[in-house]
Design an enzyme around this catalytic site. Structure first.
Site, PDB file in Angstrom:
ATOM      1  CG  ASN A   1      -2.005   1.034   1.143  1.00  0.00           C
ATOM      2  OD1 ASN A   1      -2.036   1.818   0.192  1.00  0.00           O
ATOM      3  ND2 ASN A   1      -2.893   1.047   2.120  1.00  0.00           N
TER       4      ASN A   1
ATOM      5  CG  ASP B   1      -5.977   2.505   1.520  1.00  0.00           C
ATOM      6  OD1 ASP B   1      -5.274   2.468   0.496  1.00  0.00           O
ATOM      7  OD2 ASP B   1      -5.524   2.407   2.670  1.00  0.00           O
TER       8      ASP B   1
ATOM      9  CG  ASP C   1      -8.412 -14.268 -17.188  1.00  0.00           C
ATOM     10  OD1 ASP C   1      -7.802 -14.949 -16.353  1.00  0.00           O
ATOM     11  OD2 ASP C   1      -9.654 -14.151 -17.197  1.00  0.00           O
TER      12      ASP C   1
ATOM     13  CD  GLU D   1      -6.110 -18.697 -16.921  1.00  0.00           C
ATOM     14  OE1 GLU D   1      -6.162 -19.169 -15.778  1.00  0.00           O
ATOM     15  OE2 GLU D   1      -7.005 -17.961 -17.379  1.00  0.00           O
TER      16      GLU D   1
HETATM   17 CA   LIG Z   1      -3.872   2.244  -1.309  1.00  0.00          CA
END
Ligand SMILES: [Ca+2]
Ligand SMILES: [Ca+2]
Length: 619
Positions: A135, A141, A336, A365
């Site tokens: 972070n 956040d 993917d 993948e």
């Molecule tokens: Ca963050």
């Protein structure tokens, strides 16, 4: 030039309302090899204005309002001599003109040089799940207005706050380890509410449920942070692999909430999930319905399955891949859920990317069980009616065989004989060196747990990973002995990197924060990876393997400059080796140096300790 202006205006007879119009792609470039571009316009109301574009060198061929009148497409070409600048898309209603700017930038001159370089077998890829690594910016956040504002490290299904700045803060850690390229699980916006899976509420922290292709998730730092990360990576000689998802999007994607056409997604009379089986896609005896369910069934209820047979869908996905590559300087794509997409579309998007960026790497993948199935989905030597053009796959058969080789007792078809036999089937691949090879990833049990937390076994599989053919990929945390099985959830193999958060009690990014065992593994990988970087034999050399005997497996990597021997004793006791058997490869050499310990071997007869792999440079 005058003629072009007139032509552009002539075609603009469509009625549109010009309020809050979104345009995709969000910008484009002059100097691209393909002069064609299809803009997709989206508004909240029916488009009823006339639309016009006048820009020197830009010719409009077709403007069409789609089945859902909130959408229109503009097909145009950009002449080779067109200049960078702001093109105005005009929405005209009763002499009132609303102009929406659309930027044409100059294509980079550094593509194929310091960016968009391709990722090769000489590289070492490090796979990171951005939410779980570090972070670097706590202000992102929780982002007000997003459908999931939860950030909670005590809940393994919630977002944990990791971001792109966190990754950027640790670039020196990667280079110190010997890593040359990062692969991040998807960073594109996933503005999804929590999903309910078997009674647990889950965030899409993993990133595989896109809601706006043209925005990097704000919780990761947005487009600006992604650009800043990649620019600094390129300055430090690191490459970037982006995770592409062509098969599906999140149910909250703007074009899933307001679909442009009835067949934008694959339609079924009632919800039909894919069987997750690749076999019907190549099986000569498969039924049509099994094939259709594999390819057009939905991955989950909250991930609508894109219909790439629809040309507007297909154009959207192709242009987005090109847009990301050029804007951010992407060096490689990991695609993917590769075989779940329409095969003709897959070949088309690979061709389009490679035509624009010849150095680019693309691997898909292909989570399959056998070499035949794996090779089918990339360039291969198999005589089949449909030929995939993909450069390489994520090599699952090699992955499975490496695990069996290190964990099983030696037998006629068991233990290292599995690895030997799997490599022998490389005859099916056009170029197996383009496969990404791996011990684990974010969808698999962590390798340290799989080998029973046996450090010697882990060293053996890491030696194979770094000395066999292919593009090696290491999963974050392997070097510090992160462990766990996917029990009760894959979130258990996606735990936070200790030290990635300011409040963490230990910091394993630095040697003092690691235990002795962790430092030993870190140093082992560092030594092998650093050696590998300058080794022509290990990065691009030929491979010769010998029939495993008595639980001992020996192979060589070699070219005209260098010969490397890899000797694995998978037994519980030491084994003596008589090297005369390898005369074909060792003739002319007098000794061998263990590249980890520096020890020298001068005799043709020597003993390898139990449960040990040696990597030797012949001298
Ligand atoms: Ca963050
Ligand atoms: Ca599909």
């Amino acid at each position: 030039m005058k003629k072009i202006f007139l032509f552009s205006l002539l075609l603009c007879c469509i009625q549109a309302s010009a309020q809050s119009i979104k345009i995709y792609p969000s910008n484009w470039w002059v100097g691209m090899k393909n002069p064609n571009l299809q803009l997709l316009l989206h508004t909240a109301t029916d488009i009823t204005d006339s639309i016009a574009i006048t820009y020197p060198g830009v010719t409009v061929h077709k403007i069409a309002v789609l089945e859902n009148k909130h959408y229109a497409t503009i097909d145009l070409t950009i002449a080779p001599n067109a200049q960078p600048g702001i093109l105005q898309i005009q929405f005209i209603k009763k002499k009132k003109i609303n102009r929406i700017p659309f930027e044409l930038l100059a294509k980079s001159n550094d593509d194929g040089k310091t960016r968009v370089q391709g990722v090769r077998s000489a590289d070492l890829v490090y796979l990171i799940m951005p939410d779980r690594f570090s972070n670097g910016d706590t202000t992102n956040d929780r982002v007000k207005g997003m459908r999931d504002e939860i950030c909670d490290r005590s809940n393994m299904y919630a977002r944990h706050g990791g971001d792109l700045k966190g990754i950027q803060n640790h670039l020196d850690y990667f280079t110190a380890l010997g890593v040359t390229s990062l692969w991040l699980t998807p960073v594109i916006e996933n503005d999804m509410a929590l999903t309910d899976e078997g009674g647990t509420k889950r965030s899409t922290y993993h990133g595989y449920a896109f809601t706006d292709h043209y925005n990097i998730d704000k919780r990761f730092g947005g487009n600006k942070a992604y650009k800043a990360l990649i620019d600094e990576m390129h300055n430090k000689g690191l490459k970037i692999i982006q995770d592409a998802v062509y098969n599906h999007v999140g149910a909250s994607h703007w074009f899933a909430v307001d679909p442009p056409m009835h067949d934008w997604f694959n339609q079924w009379p009632e919800y039909t999930q894919t069987s997750y089986k690749d076999q019907p896609l190549l099986d000569p005896y498969a039924s049509a319905i099994d094939k259709k369910i594999s390819n057009e069934g939905w991955f989950t209820r909250f991930m609508p399955d894109l219909n790439q047979k629809n040309p507007v869908v297909s154009n959207f996905l192709i242009q987005h891949a090109i847009w990301c590559t050029e804007l951010f300087g992407i060096d490689g794509w990991r695609v993917d859920t590769y075989f779940y997409s329409n095969p003709e579309f897959l070949n088309r998007i690979n061709d389009a990317l490679l035509a624009e960026f010849p150095s680019l790497t693309v691997f898909g993948e292909a989570w399959v069980q056998t070499v035949t199935n794996s090779a089918y989905f990339c360039e291969n030597n198999i005589d089949v009616p449909f030929k995939h053009n993909l450069q390489g796959v994520t090599d699952f058969p090699l992955h499975f065989s490496m695990l069996d080789a290190v964990n099983q007792s030696f037998g006629w078809a068991d233990g290292v004989n599995k690895l030997y036999a799997t490599l022998g089937q490389d005859i099916l691949y056009k170029n197996p060196y383009r496969n990404a090879i791996f011990l684990d990833n974010h969808d698999l049990d962590r390798i340290y747990s799989v080998v029973g937390e046996d450090d010697n076994k882990l060293k053996t599989v890491i030696a194979w990973l770094l000395t066999l053919r292919g593009i090696p990929q290491l999963y974050y945390g392997t070097e510090i002995l992160m462990k766990n099985f996917k029990n009760p959830s894959d979130a258990k193999v996606r735990e936070d990197f200790p030290g990635g958060w300011q409040e963490d009690a230990v910091n394993k990014f630095n040697a003092p924060g690691r235990t002795d065992k962790e430092n030993e593994m870190f140093n082992y990988i560092q030594k092998l990876a650093t050696y590998r970087r300058q080794s022509s034999a290990l990065t691009n050399g030929k491979l010769m393997q010998y029939l495993p005997a008595d639980g001992v497996y020996v192979y060589f990597r070699y070219d005209d400059k260098q010969t490397i021997a890899v000797i694995s004793n998978t037994n519980k006791e030491a084994k003596s080796i008589d090297a005369t058997r390898f005369e074909e490869r060792i003739a002319g050499f007098v000794s061998a140096k263990n590249i980890i310990t520096g020890e020298e071997i001068h005799s043709m007869l020597f003993s390898v300790p139990a449960n040990t792999t040696w990597v030797l440079e012949l001298e």
